[in-house]
Design a protein around this motif. Structure first.
Motif, PDB file in Angstrom:
ATOM      1  N   ASP A 182       0.812  -0.476  15.709  1.00 53.48           N
ATOM      2  CA  ASP A 182       2.099  -0.774  16.330  1.00 53.48           C
ATOM      3  C   ASP A 182       2.994   0.452  16.450  1.00 53.48           C
ATOM      4  O   ASP A 182       4.161   0.338  16.858  1.00 53.48           O
ATOM      5  N   GLY A 183       2.468   1.622  16.093  1.00 49.22           N
ATOM      6  CA  GLY A 183       3.236   2.852  16.196  1.00 49.22           C
ATOM      7  C   GLY A 183       4.200   3.090  15.057  1.00 49.22           C
ATOM      8  O   GLY A 183       4.971   4.060  15.105  1.00 49.22           O
ATOM      9  N   LYS A 184       4.177   2.244  14.030  1.00 49.07           N
ATOM     10  CA  LYS A 184       5.070   2.380  12.880  1.00 49.07           C
ATOM     11  C   LYS A 184       4.260   2.792  11.653  1.00 49.07           C
ATOM     12  O   LYS A 184       3.196   2.209  11.395  1.00 49.07           O
ATOM     13  N   PRO A 185       4.722   3.767  10.880  1.00 46.85           N
ATOM     14  CA  PRO A 185       3.963   4.199   9.700  1.00 46.85           C
ATOM     15  C   PRO A 185       3.865   3.093   8.651  1.00 46.85           C
ATOM     16  O   PRO A 185       4.838   2.392   8.364  1.00 46.85           O
ATOM     17  N   ASP A 186       2.681   2.933   8.097  1.00 49.32           N
ATOM     18  CA  ASP A 186       2.419   1.993   7.020  1.00 49.32           C
ATOM     19  C   ASP A 186       2.011   2.765   5.771  1.00 49.32           C
ATOM     20  O   ASP A 186       1.718   3.960   5.818  1.00 49.32           O
ATOM     21  N   LEU A 187       1.969   2.082   4.634  1.00 56.12           N
ATOM     22  CA  LEU A 187       1.525   2.669   3.380  1.00 56.12           C
ATOM     23  C   LEU A 187       0.236   1.991   2.926  1.00 56.12           C
ATOM     24  O   LEU A 187       0.055   0.784   3.137  1.00 56.12           O
ATOM     25  N   VAL A 188      -0.645   2.754   2.290  1.00 52.60           N
ATOM     26  CA  VAL A 188      -1.854   2.188   1.702  1.00 52.60           C
ATOM     27  C   VAL A 188      -1.992   2.733   0.289  1.00 52.60           C
ATOM     28  O   VAL A 188      -1.797   3.919   0.043  1.00 52.60           O
ATOM     29  N   VAL A 189      -2.291   1.844  -0.659  1.00 53.94           N
ATOM     30  CA  VAL A 189      -2.418   2.232  -2.063  1.00 53.94           C
ATOM     31  C   VAL A 189      -3.654   1.566  -2.668  1.00 53.94           C
ATOM     32  O   VAL A 189      -3.963   0.417  -2.358  1.00 53.94           O
ATOM     33  N   PRO A 190      -4.394   2.267  -3.523  1.00 55.33           N
ATOM     34  CA  PRO A 190      -5.473   1.635  -4.277  1.00 55.33           C
ATOM     35  C   PRO A 190      -4.952   1.112  -5.605  1.00 55.33           C
ATOM     36  O   PRO A 190      -4.081   1.724  -6.226  1.00 55.33           O
ATOM     37  N   TYR A 191      -5.476  -0.026  -6.044  1.00 59.40           N
ATOM     38  CA  TYR A 191      -5.085  -0.608  -7.327  1.00 59.40           C
ATOM     39  C   TYR A 191      -6.006  -0.065  -8.415  1.00 59.40           C
ATOM     40  O   TYR A 191      -7.184  -0.405  -8.482  1.00 59.40           O
ATOM     41  N   TYR A 192      -5.462   0.757  -9.309  1.00 55.33           N
ATOM     42  CA  TYR A 192      -6.262   1.422 -10.332  1.00 55.33           C
ATOM     43  C   TYR A 192      -6.806   0.449 -11.371  1.00 55.33           C
ATOM     44  O   TYR A 192      -7.961   0.531 -11.749  1.00 55.33           O
ATOM     45  N   ALA A 193      -5.989  -0.466 -11.865  1.00 53.83           N
ATOM     46  CA  ALA A 193      -6.419  -1.366 -12.942  1.00 53.83           C
ATOM     47  C   ALA A 193      -6.688  -2.776 -12.453  1.00 53.83           C
ATOM     48  O   ALA A 193      -6.764  -3.707 -13.223  1.00 53.83           O
ATOM     49  N   ASN A 194      -6.836  -2.932 -11.179  1.00 55.95           N
ATOM     50  CA  ASN A 194      -7.146  -4.237 -10.592  1.00 55.95           C
ATOM     51  C   ASN A 194      -8.373  -4.022  -9.716  1.00 55.95           C
ATOM     52  O   ASN A 194      -8.256  -3.783  -8.525  1.00 55.95           O
ATOM     53  N   PRO A 195      -9.586  -4.064 -10.277  1.00 52.77           N
ATOM     54  CA  PRO A 195     -10.789  -3.530  -9.624  1.00 52.77           C
ATOM     55  C   PRO A 195     -10.993  -4.024  -8.196  1.00 52.77           C
ATOM     56  O   PRO A 195     -10.800  -5.195  -7.887  1.00 52.77           O
ATOM     57  N   GLY A 196     -11.396  -3.077  -7.373  1.00 47.21           N
ATOM     58  CA  GLY A 196     -11.879  -3.428  -6.050  1.00 47.21           C
ATOM     59  C   GLY A 196     -10.840  -3.755  -5.020  1.00 47.21           C
ATOM     60  O   GLY A 196     -11.148  -4.456  -4.059  1.00 47.21           O
ATOM     61  N   GLN A 197      -9.595  -3.269  -5.173  1.00 44.94           N
ATOM     62  CA  GLN A 197      -8.576  -3.655  -4.223  1.00 44.94           C
ATOM     63  C   GLN A 197      -7.827  -2.458  -3.641  1.00 44.94           C
ATOM     64  O   GLN A 197      -7.564  -1.473  -4.324  1.00 44.94           O
ATOM     65  N   VAL A 198      -7.481  -2.586  -2.360  1.00 45.67           N
ATOM     66  CA  VAL A 198      -6.615  -1.651  -1.667  1.00 45.67           C
ATOM     67  C   VAL A 198      -5.543  -2.489  -0.983  1.00 45.67           C
ATOM     68  O   VAL A 198      -5.838  -3.519  -0.385  1.00 45.67           O
ATOM     69  N   ALA A 199      -4.287  -2.061  -1.104  1.00 43.03           N
ATOM     70  CA  ALA A 199      -3.186  -2.814  -0.504  1.00 43.03           C
ATOM     71  C   ALA A 199      -2.526  -2.000   0.592  1.00 43.03           C
ATOM     72  O   ALA A 199      -2.292  -0.801   0.434  1.00 43.03           O
ATOM     73  N   VAL A 200      -2.210  -2.650   1.712  1.00 44.40           N
ATOM     74  CA  VAL A 200      -1.472  -2.045   2.816  1.00 44.40           C
ATOM     75  C   VAL A 200      -0.110  -2.720   2.922  1.00 44.40           C
ATOM     76  O   VAL A 200      -0.010  -3.944   2.924  1.00 44.40           O
ATOM     77  N   LEU A 201       0.931  -1.894   2.985  1.00 47.03           N
ATOM     78  CA  LEU A 201       2.276  -2.382   3.253  1.00 47.03           C
ATOM     79  C   LEU A 201       2.634  -1.971   4.672  1.00 47.03           C
ATOM     80  O   LEU A 201       2.855  -0.790   4.954  1.00 47.03           O
ATOM     81  N   LEU A 202       2.651  -2.927   5.584  1.00 47.72           N
ATOM     82  CA  LEU A 202       2.945  -2.639   6.984  1.00 47.72           C
ATOM     83  C   LEU A 202       4.417  -2.290   7.156  1.00 47.72           C
ATOM     84  O   LEU A 202       5.299  -2.976   6.622  1.00 47.72           O
TER      85      LEU A 202
END
Length: 221
Positions: free
Chosen positions: A54-74
């Motif tokens: 959508d042309g807007k910057p988003d954030l992406v973070v990996p969860y260190y102590a929550n195995p197997g997850q990556v979160a995106v904040l649009l």
């Protein structure tokens, strides 16, 4: 065109509060930080990209102590972000992340370095983006004993995005820079590793000798 992963890393609190400062009207000022409570896990890295086109910057973070997850904040385009969208399969203890398009579909993907503990070697996981803030199940590759940094770039000048992972400790006590070559179709192939100094702690990439080729560079603790 060469792409380089840009990583902003920070060890956030166990309550996992992500602080974002939006720039005020005056160029040298920032408004009060907005706090995003992501989970009970720790976050050790954050990267920026447009993950839903959508042309807007988003954030992406990996969860260190929550195995197997990556979160995106649009991003909303005004310095605020929506609630996190979580995807799985990012390793057991991910602590570094980089962004790029590894299959040429115009949708951003991520590579995540998993530190590895308790006798289990680390990995790097490539997760292809769906273009809506979510990712497909990842493909993981062995990345030495304790990888703690990852960058992207075209390291063999074939027009495809590659990956360099910093392994902080190998069997001899030194570190390694492990290169994975991309094929432009969403998979990686292991290339010869480079021995680095003892206890390396960070990695970046650039053309350091002016020959037109990208080289990874690491920092010691």
């Amino acid at each position: 065109m060469r792409l380089s992963g840009i990583i902003g890393s920070a060890l956030l609190t166990p309550a996992l509060l992500l602080s974002v400062w939006a720039q005020a009207a005056a160029p040298s000022e920032f408004v009060a930080a907005r706090i995003y409570n992501l989970s009970e896990a720790q976050v050790r890295a954050v990267a920026v990209g447009d993950f839903n086109g959508d042309g807007k910057p988003d954030l992406v973070v990996p969860y260190y102590a929550n195995p197997g997850q990556v979160a995106v904040l649009l991003g909303n385009g005004d310095g605020t972000f929506k609630q996190p969208i979580v995807s799985g399969n990012a390793g057991s203890e991910p602590d570094a992340i980089a962004v790029g398009d590894f299959n040429g579909d115009g949708k951003l993907d991520v590579v995540v370095a998993d530190f590895g503990r308790n006798g289990v070697n680390g990995t790097v996981t490539l997760m292809l983006g769906n273009g809506d803030g979510t990712f497909q199940p990842g493909m993981s590759y062995s990345a030495g004993l304790n990888p703690l940094g990852v960058v992207t770039g075209d390291f063999n000048n074939d027009g495809h995005l590659d990956v360099a992972v910093l392994d902080s400790s190998n069997a001899s006590g030194s570190g390694n820079v492990i290169i994975y070559l991309g094929n432009g179709k969403g998979s990686l192939t292991l290339a010869p590793s480079l021995t680095s100094s003892e206890f390396p702690s960070a990695i970046a990439t650039g053309d350091f000798n002016g020959d037109g080729n990208l080289e990874p560079h690491h920092r010691q603790q």
